[in-house]
Structures are given as structure tokens and as C-alpha cells.
Design a protein around this motif. Structure first.
Motif, PDB file in Angstrom:
ATOM      1  N   LEU A  77     -37.899  51.955  20.011  1.00 21.41           N
ATOM      2  CA  LEU A  77     -38.547  52.939  19.149  1.00 21.41           C
ATOM      3  C   LEU A  77     -37.954  52.916  17.746  1.00 21.41           C
ATOM      4  N   THR A  78     -36.642  52.736  17.657  1.00 24.34           N
ATOM      5  CA  THR A  78     -36.000  52.643  16.348  1.00 24.34           C
ATOM      6  C   THR A  78     -36.494  51.413  15.599  1.00 24.34           C
ATOM      7  N   THR A  79     -36.594  50.298  16.304  1.00 24.71           N
ATOM      8  CA  THR A  79     -37.144  49.084  15.694  1.00 24.71           C
ATOM      9  C   THR A  79     -38.544  49.337  15.158  1.00 24.71           C
ATOM     10  N   LEU A  80     -39.377  49.986  15.968  1.00 29.82           N
ATOM     11  CA  LEU A  80     -40.755  50.265  15.568  1.00 29.82           C
ATOM     12  C   LEU A  80     -40.817  51.090  14.291  1.00 29.82           C
ATOM     13  N   MET A  81     -40.021  52.146  14.240  1.00 29.30           N
ATOM     14  CA  MET A  81     -40.121  53.091  13.131  1.00 29.30           C
ATOM     15  C   MET A  81     -39.366  52.670  11.878  1.00 29.30           C
ATOM     16  N   THR A  85     -29.106  51.586  -0.225  1.00 31.55           N
ATOM     17  CA  THR A  85     -29.337  50.550   0.781  1.00 31.55           C
ATOM     18  C   THR A  85     -29.716  51.205   2.099  1.00 31.55           C
ATOM     19  N   VAL A  86     -30.561  50.520   2.854  1.00 29.93           N
ATOM     20  CA  VAL A  86     -30.885  50.907   4.224  1.00 29.93           C
ATOM     21  C   VAL A  86     -30.547  49.713   5.099  1.00 29.93           C
ATOM     22  N   THR A  87     -29.641  49.903   6.029  1.00 28.40           N
ATOM     23  CA  THR A  87     -29.117  48.797   6.832  1.00 28.40           C
ATOM     24  C   THR A  87     -29.346  49.066   8.314  1.00 28.40           C
ATOM     25  N   LEU A  88     -29.874  48.056   8.993  1.00 27.97           N
ATOM     26  CA  LEU A  88     -30.029  48.118  10.448  1.00 27.97           C
ATOM     27  C   LEU A  88     -28.996  47.215  11.086  1.00 27.97           C
ATOM     28  N   LEU A  89     -28.207  47.766  12.006  1.00 29.11           N
ATOM     29  CA  LEU A  89     -27.215  47.012  12.765  1.00 29.11           C
ATOM     30  C   LEU A  89     -27.743  46.901  14.191  1.00 29.11           C
ATOM     31  N   MET A  90     -28.159  45.704  14.588  1.00 28.30           N
ATOM     32  CA  MET A  90     -28.858  45.524  15.868  1.00 28.30           C
ATOM     33  C   MET A  90     -28.041  44.653  16.808  1.00 28.30           C
TER      34      MET A  90
END
Length: 701
Positions: free
Chosen positions: A515-519, A640-645
Motif C-alpha cells: 500500500l505504501t508503494t502504491l501511494m 527531499t522525499v526518500t523511500l527506503l525499501m
């Protein structure tokens, strides 16, 4: 009761359909190959035909006549005379009552029997035979209507694409079990605007409610005989009339009222529409309207063998939108829903079929696309295509013209595979969450053109995606042969429901990570209704025939601890999407713009905070990925907006790349209830979890 004269006045060829002018009703219907068309009138119950009058004029292949003193509420149908030559594509049979293709309301219910076919079903000659039985007793009837709804004061939300969050749901299934709604209204249009529904949509951050087909449709004979039902509604009988099963009051106004209330709450309404085929099926199918009016004009027929229908849709027939009158019918239908019901957009089922230029294959410059793009009403709405069909060259993702968004199944599959831990997924996953520029960045299209989804009505729910390895469609009566066999799902240790806390913990975490990936990905997110509180279909990934508790929303799940927490988490995600414009960037980012010294508008790193080398991208076992987007805010400060996956099975320590910023952890899929916290340059990310971190200049942040 409407008087029944011996003959009709000449009337007018436009507009098509039945039009009440205050003094009577004008009837107009297209047929290029009929020899004669009759207007049949019925008494109010629809059981008895009281008159059959020949339409006296034909202008530009439109048959027309005027009935003085007729009023709204009159029941009618047509009978078309002409050649019955299936081998030449003609199937006229005046014994069959035909619905008006432009009817805006239907009365009565279709009752299946063999008389609905133009040929003798039991004949050895099959469709080359001729059936003389009257089909009227088994047919619904068209109804003359007058639209007097007052839309003054209604304001369309006009939500920008970059701010749009779509919530896909079924008009009946959404509220059938919702006890807050009065019993008589559950599962109807009226319930769509119940305060409980609107409050829930706003809580999860949905800006648009996308409804599965609500055009009047047919219950398939095979399904009825098997004790099942056509639940999804992809079997259209009328392109202009709403489905009566979804009405509490047998009037279209309750849908109009619902849309008006949704608009007042800032929620758009998008309709899933089916213009690629009709309920008449293949050449062996029944005769309801188009087949009997002019089979050779309305449908695409096999070149050189016009007895047979082209079947690019998998349903038996294919509408011929290269014919100007068929295209006009589709556009008139879209305008009717846009103007009479004020819907805000359309999702086109099997959109590739609509762009097929006769038998010449898909063409993004086909008449259908050209007309929509220049229409002053329709080109202002949200237009979404399902970019495939089963015909030659039927997969056309990314090839639609500007102005259209497209369902992106590559995003769906890459997200599922990455979070179940498949190898070699980093490059593909990176492409998809960055907006699929490889597919859509052409002809000045924007990231919103990619409608990102993980689940949709066709397939598993999100809860089932993490609970079942295989499909469980036994209830469909096809020995579990139907539905997709490869869902890229994972049950994480047990098939179906589990009371093992460890299994449930990883299921919940993977759910939140997807869901986080989707949004947080570039593109337009679409959430399958019910996924936000763990709705299950018991493993059924093809619930098209389950008009029951398998498909209906079990709202009690929302009251469970899991349901409450997951719903709150989805609301947190959509809030982040609203608060940080970089998440829904309006332009594609290619890492070619330096926003600050050494800081690009988009960049990729591994868990060590180092740029991924070519070898790193090729490393099939690499399951950690950092995506950073950057911009200058209006005040000049850096954001910055950073995604740590972390798609691996182990907890990993992520190091955030420079520059030094004030960093705030906004979302952690492993800890959904955590508040925003300031963090340093390193942070542990749980296995199969994702974090969203926002960075701002220390001086100005």
C-alpha cells in the motif's frame, strides 16, 4: 393512457431515441439495411402489445416517426423487417421485439427462453434456420423518459490528476451489508451517498469513486441455470439506461442525487463502461436490439465470412466503432452520462477494442480517440483505458493518445514480485515506482497517465494476495479452471486464514508495504475497495459470478483491530501524498536536473547510501532500494522525499545519502501507528518493509 392512432406522423431523424417535446414523442432509430421498422406500443404492465405502427420516414438511414399526445412512461420496442441472410451478415426477424439502443430506462425483466434467438436453437442448421416465435413476452421494454433533474448549484470537484486517488467498488457490493443504511436502500444507488460511505471515502483519502458497470446488463443464461449471477455487469444490454437492480425507487434520480452529494463532499464519480461488446454474444447468441436492427452495421464481422462475428473481446462479438453511426451511439451515450448524470470520468473496458480501425488493428488515431479528444464536454473528463484485449496486437500499454490514463498491469506485477522477494526485480520495480516513464513519457504525457494498482475487481483482494498461493474459485462451478493461474501471491506459511502470529505479522507488514508503494509512486493510485480493511474473497480471484457474501463488503471487518489500524494507515498514506507534492510529481523525473550541488531531481541508491552501479542493477539478488526525489520549494528551500525499501527477509541498516538535512520519518510500514520522528543518517528497516523519509534544509526546515 396514450392514444394509439392508426399511423405516425413523419417526425425527425434527430435526436436518436425517444424524445418527449411536451406534445408527443419523436422516435428515431438507425438501420442501414432494414426494409421497414415498426414501433410497437405496450400497455403499462408490458405484457400486452396494443399497437404496432410503421415508422413512416427514413432519412440518412435513420427511421423516424412522431406519436402525438404520447408521454413519458410509455412502454415501447421496435420490430425490424429485412433479409434474414446470416451468410451475408443480415439477421432481420420481425418476430423479435428489439429494445431501443437509446432507451434511457427499461421496464420488466429479461426471461430466458429459446424464442429470444432469431433462429431455431434446436435446428441442425443452427443460425441459418429462422424462428417465428414472438420474443416480446420474454423481453423487457423501452420506456419513454423526460429528464427534469435540477443540477443548479452542483459543482464538479475537478480534482487535478496529480491529486487523484481512485477507489474502485461495486455499486451493490459496497453497501449491501452496511447496516447503517436503511434495509431498503442497501446495495442501491441511493446508498452510495450515505454519510457512512462518504465519511469512509474521505477517511481513506479517496478523491474519486470508480463504479463497476452500472449500465443495464443481462444475467447470463448459463450462470442463472447454474444458480449463479453476473455480478460484475460486463454484459451490456443498454448503453443509456442504469441497471434497475441497483435502484431503490426505480428512477434514475437517486443516482443523480447520490452523485450530487458525492460532489458536495469533493468526491468525483467515474464509471466503468463497456462499449467493446454487447450481451448478444456470438452469431449463436440471442437477439435483443443491435443484432436485429442491423447486425452488419453494428458488429465487426469476419472478412469474407460475414456469418461470423469477430471476437477480439472474448465475449463472442465486437462492436464496430469504425462505423460512424456506431461511434455516434457510443459518444452519445458518454455525453448522456456526462450531462444528464454529471459523472466525472470513464474507465473503458478493453479499451484497445475501441481503438481498432475496422479489421486493421489498434490505432491511437482512430475515430474513437479523435472524437473524444476534440469533444468539448468529454475531453474535460477523466478518461482511463484498460489497454488490452485478446485480438491481434491486443496489448497496447503506453500506446494510447494524450488525454488518456491507462491501467498499468506492469506496476501491479512488479510490486507483487518485489515484495514477495523475487530475484532480479530491482530494475523493473524502480521503473514502475518512478512513473513508468519508459511507457508513458512521450507526446507530452504526464506521470498521471499511469494508473497504478496492486489489486482490482478482476483478481485477488490484497488480503487474499498475502494469504493464498493459489486461486480458490471452486464456488464458480468451473472446477477451479477459471481465473488467472499466476497471481504472484504468497501465503507466507499457511494457505488461507491463519492463527499463527508470526505469519499474520509478515502478512500485515507486506500488505502495508504494498500500500505504501502504491501511494508513494509516481502515477495515479487506484485502491480496490475493501483492501483498506482487509476484505477477503476467500481466495477467489474471479468473483464475477458471486453476487453474495464472497464479493460484498463485510463492513464488520472494519471494526476489527486489523481493519481499524489498516484503514488509519491508508489515511496516513494519502495524507502524506497530499502534504508532499513530490510524491505526486506533475512531470516525469529523469535524474538530469541538478536541484542542488550533487543532488538530482530523482536518484537511486542502495542500503549503504551509495549510487547503484551498472553491476548493482544487474545483481539479481539485490533486494534493497532507495529512491530519492528532490525539489526547490516556493521559498527556495530544499526538500527531499526518500523511500527506503527492504524487499529481503532480513532487517537492514539503511544509510541516507548526502546532503545533510533535517530528516523526518513520516511512514514506516513495519510500525504503522508511529508518529513522525526526526532521525539521523542511519536507520534500521525491517524485512519486507518500507520507510518514507522527508528531508528539509536545516536552516529553513
Amino acid at each position: 393512457m396514450t392514444p394509439t392512432p392508426d399511423r405516425l406522423e413523419s417526425g425527425y431523424p434527430y435526436p436518436l431515441g425517444a424524445t418527449f417535446d411536451g406534445l408527443g414523442v419523436n422516435f428515431a432509430v438507425f438501420s442501414a439495411n432494414a426494409d421497414k421498422i415498426e414501433l410497437c406500443l405496450f400497455e403499462s404492465s408490458g405484457k400486452r402489445q396494443i399497437a404496432c405502427l410503421e415508422l413512416p420516414e427514413c432519412t440518412d438511414e435513420v427511421w423516424h416517426g412522431y406519436l402525438p399526445h404520447a408521454e413519458p412512461g410509455l412502454l415501447y420496442g421496435f420490430r425490424a423487417h429485412g433479409r434474414y441472410e446470416p451468410e451475408n451478415g443480415h439477421r432481420f426477424n420481425p418476430n423479435k421485439l428489439l429494445l431501443d439502443p437509446y432507451a434511457k430506462r427499461l421496464a420488466g425483466t429479461l426471461r430466458w427462453n429459446d424464442a429470444l434467438h432469431s433462429y431455431s436453437v434446436r435446428s441442425k442448421r443452427q443460425d441459418l434456420s429462422f424462428d417465428r416465435r414472438d420474443s416480446a413476452p420474454a423481453m423487457p421494454k423501452s420506456v419513454v423518459t423526460a429528464n427534469a433533474f435540477d443540477w443548479s448549484g452542483d459543482v464538479r470537484p475537478n480534482t487535478p490528476w496529480s491529486d487523484t486517488v481512485i477507489y474502485e467498488a461495486h455499486a451493490k457490493g459496497l453497501t449491501k451489508l452496511l447496516e447503517d443504511v436503511p434495509a431498503r436502500q442497501r446495495g442501491t444507488f441511493a446508498a452510495l451517498a450515505h454519510p457512512r460511505v462518504i465519511d469512509h471515502l474521505r477517511r481513506v483519502g479517496a478523491t474519486a469513486l470508480e463504479l463497476l458497470p452500472i449500465h443495464s446488463f443481462v444475467q447470463d443464461r448459463r450462470l442463472q441455470e447454474a444458480g449463479l449471477a453476473n455480478y460484475w455487469g460486463y454484459n451490456t444490454l443498454s448503453f443509456f439506461a442504469p441497471e434497475r437492480r441497483y435502484m431503490a425507487t426505480d428512477t434514475g434520480d437517486e443516482l443523480r442525487i447520490a452523485i450530487r452529494k458525492l460532489h458536495a463532499a469533493g468526491i468525483e464519480v467515474i464509471l466503468d463502461v463497456v462499449y467493446n461488446h454487447t450481451a448478444e454474444g456470438s452469431e449463436l447468441g440471442p437477439t435483443f436490439n443491435l443484432r436485429g436492427l442491423d447486425n452488419a452495421s453494428y458488429y465487426r464481422l469476419v472478412e469474407g465470412e460475414p456469418r461470423y462475428c469477430v471476437n477480439d473481446t472474448g465475449t463472442g462479438n465486437t462492436l464496430d466503432l469504425s462505423h460512424p453511426r456506431v461511434l455516434q451511439m457510443v459518444i452519445d451515450s458518454l455525453r448522456h452520462w456526462a450531462e444528464s448524470y454529471r459523472v466525472d470520468g470513464f474507465r473503458f473496458d478493453l479499451g484497445v477494442t475501441l481503438g481498432r480501425d475496422g479489421n486493421n488493428g489498434f490505432d491511437p488515431r482512430s475515430g474513437f480517440f479523435d472524437v473524444l479528444r476534440q469533444d468539448p464536454v468529454l475531453n474535460q473528463l477523466k478518461l482511463i483505458s484498460e489497454p488490452w484485449d485478446i485480438g491481434p496486437g491486443g496489448y497496447q500499454l503506453g500506446h494510447h493518445p494524450p488525454g488518456f490514463a491507462e491501467w498499468n498491469d506492469k506496476f501491479r506485477d512488479a510490486t507483487r514480485k518485489f515484495w514477495r522477494g523475487e530475484s532480479g526485480m530491482r530494475p523493473e520495480f524502480a521503473n514502475r515506482i518512478a512513473g513508468s516513464a519508459d511507457l508513458f513519457d512521450r507526446r507530452a504525457r504526464r506521470p498521471w497517465a499511469s494508473v497504478n494498482f496492486i489489486t482490482a475487481h478482476d483478481g485477488q483482494t490484497l488480503r487474499d494476495l498475502v494469504s493464498y498461493e493459489g486461486k480458490h474459485n471452486e464456488a464458480n462451478g468451473e472446477d477451479n479452471r477459471d481465473g488467472h493461474s499466476e497471481n504472484y501471491s504468497c501465503n507466507w506459511g499457511a494457505e488461507g486464514p491463519s492463527d499463527d502470529p508470526a505469519i499474520e505479522d509478515v502478512r500485515d507488514r507486506v500488505t502495508r508495504s504494498m500500500l505504501t508503494t502504491l501511494m508513494t509512486s509516481l502515477g495515479t493510485p487506484m485502491l480496490l475497495g475493501g483492501d483498506e480493511f482487509g476484505r477477503t474473497q476467500q481466495g477467489n480471484n474471479n468473483a464475477y459470478c458471486q453476487d453474495n457474501e464472497i464479493s460484498w463488503f463485510d463492513w464488520s471487518a472494519l471494526e476489527s483491530e486489523r481493519g481499524r489500524k489498516l484503514t488509519a494507515f491508508v489515511g496516513k498514506l494519502t495524507a502524506a501524498r497530499r502534504n508532499y507534492p513530490l510524491i505526486g510529481a506533475t512531470r516525469f523525473l529523469h535524474g538530469e536536473v541538478e536541484v542542488a550541488p550533487g543532488v538530482l531531481d530523482i536518484d537511486w541508491f542502495d542500503e549503504r547510501g551509495e549510487h547503484l552501479s551498472e553491476d548493482d542493477w544487474k545483481n539479481a539478488e539485490g533486494r534493497a532500494l532507495t529512491l530519492r526525489r528532490c525539489r526547490r520549494k516556493p521559498d527556495g528551500s530544499l526538500e527531499t522525499v526518500t523511500l527506503l525499501m527492504n524487499g529481503s527477509g532480513d532487517t537492514l541498516t539503511f544509510k541516507l545519502p548526502p546532503p545533510e538535512l533535517r530528516r523526518t520519518l513520516v511512514i514506516d510500514s513495519a510500525d504503522p501507528e508511529a508518529g513522525e520522528t526526526e532521525i539521523g543518517t542511519e536507520i534500521e528497516v525491517r524485512d519486507r518493509a518500507v520507510m518514507l523519509v522527508v528531508g528539509t534544509d536545516k536552516e529553513t526546515g
